[in-house]
Design a protein around this motif. Structure first.
Motif, short mmCIF file in Angstrom:
data_model
loop_
_atom_site.label_atom_id
_atom_site.label_comp_id
_atom_site.label_asym_id
_atom_site.label_seq_id
_atom_site.Cartn_x
_atom_site.Cartn_y
_atom_site.Cartn_z
N GLU A 104 48.19 -20.93 94.77
CA GLU A 104 49.28 -20.89 93.80
C GLU A 104 50.04 -22.21 93.80
N ARG A 105 49.77 -23.02 92.81
CA ARG A 105 50.45 -24.32 92.69
C ARG A 105 51.96 -24.13 92.59
N GLN A 106 52.39 -23.04 91.97
CA GLN A 106 53.81 -22.78 91.80
C GLN A 106 54.51 -22.63 93.16
N GLN A 108 53.68 -24.16 95.94
CA GLN A 108 53.86 -25.52 96.46
C GLN A 108 55.04 -26.22 95.80
N ASN A 109 55.21 -26.01 94.50
CA ASN A 109 56.36 -26.60 93.80
C ASN A 109 57.68 -26.00 94.28
#
Length: 177
Positions: A104-106, A108-109
């Motif tokens: 989940e890239r979100q 990491q953000n």
């Protein structure tokens, strides 16, 4: 006449004796006052503990509470402060499933934008630590909640005063006894 309430940080310097926590919490309980957070640690003086308690009450109530707390034999001194008079932090630990960190890239953000710190990562989970104001820890909680938080814990407030308090000489004298 309405009495306005505000958040107060109560600092209590004590001897470390069994049963004192019960007696101090009873002072709040008798007045039907909820303790938002409580923390206990060693203080800057050896042999003296420092408690930090956060409550939302009127100034008249906090003055009475401080008076009652100071009547406890083991209490050396108690003070109360507004948020503007202190520098304070809380800390939260978040345990989240590991696959989310990598898939989940979100996530990491969110970690990057919240300035959270990764404490540990293993095959099944990772743990984030976030220190800051209560609102910052709660904001991170709300951001991670949709992804599933396996475990969460938040500390009580820790605080120091912006201005010096005249407790050091009193505590030093206590330490010499």
């Amino acid at each position: 006449m309405t009495t306005t309430t505000q958040r107060y940080t109560v600092s209590i310097y004590t001897e470390n004796n069994v049963g004192l926590l019960n007696r101090i919490s009873a002072i709040f309980q008798r007045r039907h006052i909820n303790i938002d957070s409580i923390n206990s640690s060693i203080s800057e003086i050896e042999g003296v503990s420092r408690w930090t308690i956060v409550v939302e009450v009127s100034e008249a109530q906090i003055r009475k509470i401080i008076g009652q707390i100071e009547r406890q034999v083991e209490v050396i001194r108690a003070h109360y402060f507004t948020d503007d008079e202190t520098i304070y932090q809380e800390s939260g630990l978040f345990k989240v499933a590991s696959e989310l960190l990598f898939e989940e890239r979100q996530i990491q953000n969110i970690i990057k934008e919240s300035h959270a710190r990764i404490v540990t990562v293993n095959r099944n989970f990772f743990v984030l630590e976030k220190s800051g104001r209560k609102e910052e820890v709660e904001r991170l909680y709300e951001q991670l909640k949709p992804f599933g938080i396996m475990q969460f814990v938040r500390s009580g407030r820790i605080a120091v005063t912006k201005e010096p308090i005249q407790i050091t000489s009193l505590l030093a004298a206590f330490n010499e006894q």
